[in-house]
Design a protein around this motif. Structure first.
Motif, short mmCIF file in Angstrom:
data_model
loop_
_atom_site.label_atom_id
_atom_site.label_comp_id
_atom_site.label_asym_id
_atom_site.label_seq_id
_atom_site.Cartn_x
_atom_site.Cartn_y
_atom_site.Cartn_z
N ALA A 179 0.84 -1.19 0.00
CA ALA A 179 0.00 0.00 0.00
C ALA A 179 0.88 1.24 0.00
CB ALA A 179 -0.93 0.01 1.21
N TYR A 180 0.62 2.14 -0.94
CA TYR A 180 1.35 3.41 -1.02
C TYR A 180 0.82 4.34 0.07
CZ TYR A 180 3.34 7.62 -3.24
OH TYR A 180 4.04 8.76 -3.49
N ASP A 181 1.70 4.74 0.97
CA ASP A 181 1.26 5.42 2.19
C ASP A 181 2.18 6.59 2.53
OD1 ASP A 181 -0.22 5.84 4.58
OD2 ASP A 181 1.18 4.58 5.70
N PRO A 182 2.27 7.60 1.65
CA PRO A 182 3.20 8.70 1.91
C PRO A 182 2.83 9.54 3.13
CG PRO A 182 1.80 9.21 0.02
CD PRO A 182 1.56 7.77 0.37
N THR A 183 1.57 9.50 3.56
CA THR A 183 1.14 10.26 4.73
C THR A 183 1.21 9.44 6.02
OG1 THR A 183 -1.17 9.68 4.28
CG2 THR A 183 -0.35 11.75 3.37
N ASP A 184 1.66 8.19 5.91
CA ASP A 184 1.87 7.32 7.07
C ASP A 184 0.59 7.16 7.90
OD1 ASP A 184 3.66 5.64 8.37
OD2 ASP A 184 4.19 7.14 9.86
N LYS A 202 7.82 -1.25 6.32
CA LYS A 202 8.45 -0.79 5.10
C LYS A 202 9.27 -1.94 4.51
CE LYS A 202 8.75 4.12 6.25
NZ LYS A 202 9.63 5.31 6.36
N MET A 203 9.48 -1.89 3.21
CA MET A 203 10.24 -2.96 2.57
C MET A 203 11.69 -2.93 3.02
SD MET A 203 8.77 -3.07 -1.33
CE MET A 203 9.01 -1.29 -1.58
N GLU A 204 12.22 -4.11 3.35
CA GLU A 204 13.60 -4.22 3.81
C GLU A 204 14.38 -5.28 3.04
OE1 GLU A 204 13.59 -4.90 7.99
OE2 GLU A 204 12.55 -3.02 8.47
N ASN A 205 13.76 -5.86 2.03
CA ASN A 205 14.40 -6.90 1.24
C ASN A 205 14.45 -6.45 -0.22
OD1 ASN A 205 14.84 -9.24 -0.40
ND2 ASN A 205 14.18 -10.56 1.28
N LYS A 206 15.63 -6.47 -0.82
CA LYS A 206 15.79 -6.02 -2.20
C LYS A 206 14.90 -6.80 -3.16
CE LYS A 206 18.98 -2.90 -1.45
NZ LYS A 206 18.71 -1.45 -1.67
N TYR A 207 14.67 -8.07 -2.87
CA TYR A 207 13.80 -8.88 -3.72
C TYR A 207 12.42 -8.25 -3.83
CZ TYR A 207 10.61 -12.57 -5.16
OH TYR A 207 9.63 -13.28 -5.80
N TRP A 208 11.83 -7.88 -2.68
CA TRP A 208 10.49 -7.31 -2.70
C TRP A 208 10.47 -5.92 -3.32
CZ3 TRP A 208 6.94 -10.70 -2.48
CH2 TRP A 208 7.08 -11.85 -1.68
N LEU A 212 13.33 6.77 -3.76
CA LEU A 212 12.73 7.48 -2.63
C LEU A 212 11.32 6.98 -2.34
CD1 LEU A 212 13.85 11.15 -3.43
CD2 LEU A 212 14.80 9.61 -1.70
N GLU A 213 10.54 6.79 -3.39
CA GLU A 213 9.13 6.44 -3.22
C GLU A 213 8.93 5.06 -2.61
OE1 GLU A 213 6.68 8.29 -3.37
OE2 GLU A 213 6.77 9.77 -4.98
N LYS A 214 9.89 4.16 -2.81
CA LYS A 214 9.74 2.82 -2.24
C LYS A 214 9.61 2.86 -0.72
CE LYS A 214 14.71 1.89 -1.95
NZ LYS A 214 15.85 1.12 -2.53
N ASN A 215 10.14 3.91 -0.12
CA ASN A 215 10.06 4.07 1.33
C ASN A 215 8.68 4.50 1.80
OD1 ASN A 215 12.90 3.51 1.79
ND2 ASN A 215 13.32 5.52 0.93
N ASN A 216 7.82 4.87 0.85
CA ASN A 216 6.46 5.28 1.18
C ASN A 216 5.47 4.12 1.12
OD1 ASN A 216 6.97 8.03 1.67
ND2 ASN A 216 6.98 8.46 -0.54
#
Length: 217
Positions: free
Chosen positions: A131-136, A151-157, A186-190
């Protein structure tokens, strides 16, 4: 076989559609899109001259992908309630969904490039969601009894998600998908990655190489 449609589709567009079939719809569709989807690809997007902002408007109805077993859905706009309910194998990208998203989902992948409604992931026992969640704000809407999220922590995902969003943009020319892809580092962190609790010890690719800490009480 490729079928191109224009306008408003009624209920159950692409129901039980099988591998080898692709349906392109320029317009919108009612409830039960992809019910029992069995390998086909469904693409739904607004007309190019539409003045509506796709990600802010509903393009498909309720109970999309009910009982789908395989196939793909790309919808440039929001879905209604119970998106991907009982999905057991289809991959799907939408740009927002209403309440009870991924309810009782047992397999497949759901990517939501926008806000979700209440009770997300209730009864979810398989598959994966992003889920894209830039506003957390995601944790206000998720059901913590069935799933964990982080948040994603694996390069595969990270690569897996980027590839699905790329396919979505290729099929729909989605503006929100383009925005994310253009700034993916940057956006992957959202994004929040949502995994059923039951799947944590069964994943071939783990969520993280670190010791897992649940995101909510």
């Amino acid at each position: 076989v490729i079928i191109n449609l224009f306008g408003s589709a009624g209920q159950s567009l692409g129901a039980f559609a099988i591998k080898g079939l692709k349906i392109n719809l320029i317009g919108d569709a009612n409830d039960y899109v992809g019910k029992g989807l069995s390998g086909a690809t469904l693409v739904i997007k607004p007309p190019s001259d539409s003045k509506l902002i796709a990600k802010d408007n509903t393009i498909i109805g309720n109970t999309v992908l009910y009982g789908a077993t395989s196939g793909k859905l790309f919808a440039s706009g929001q879905a209604g309630e119970r998106f991907a309910v009982r999905n057991s194998g289809a991959e799907a990208v939408v740009e927002g969904c209403d309440s009870n998203g991924c309810e009782y989902m047992t397999g497949g992948t759901a990517v939501i490039l926008g806000k979700v409604g209440d009770n997300f992931g209730a009864g979810m026992t398989g598959g994966m969601a992003f889920a894209y969640d830039p506003t957390d704000e995601f944790e206000k809407y998720v059901n913590p009894e069935s799933v964990v999220w982080q948040k994603m922590e694996n390069k595969y995902w990270e690569r897996y998600l980027k590839n699905i969003i790329f396919q979505h943009h290729k099929e729909t020319n989605s503006l929100i998908a383009k925005k994310i892809l253009d700034n993916y580092d940057l956006e992957k962190n959202n994004f929040k990655q949502i995994c059923p609790i039951e799947m944590l010890d069964k994943l071939q690719q783990p969520l993280t190489t670190k010791s897992f800490v649940r995101s909510a009480v």
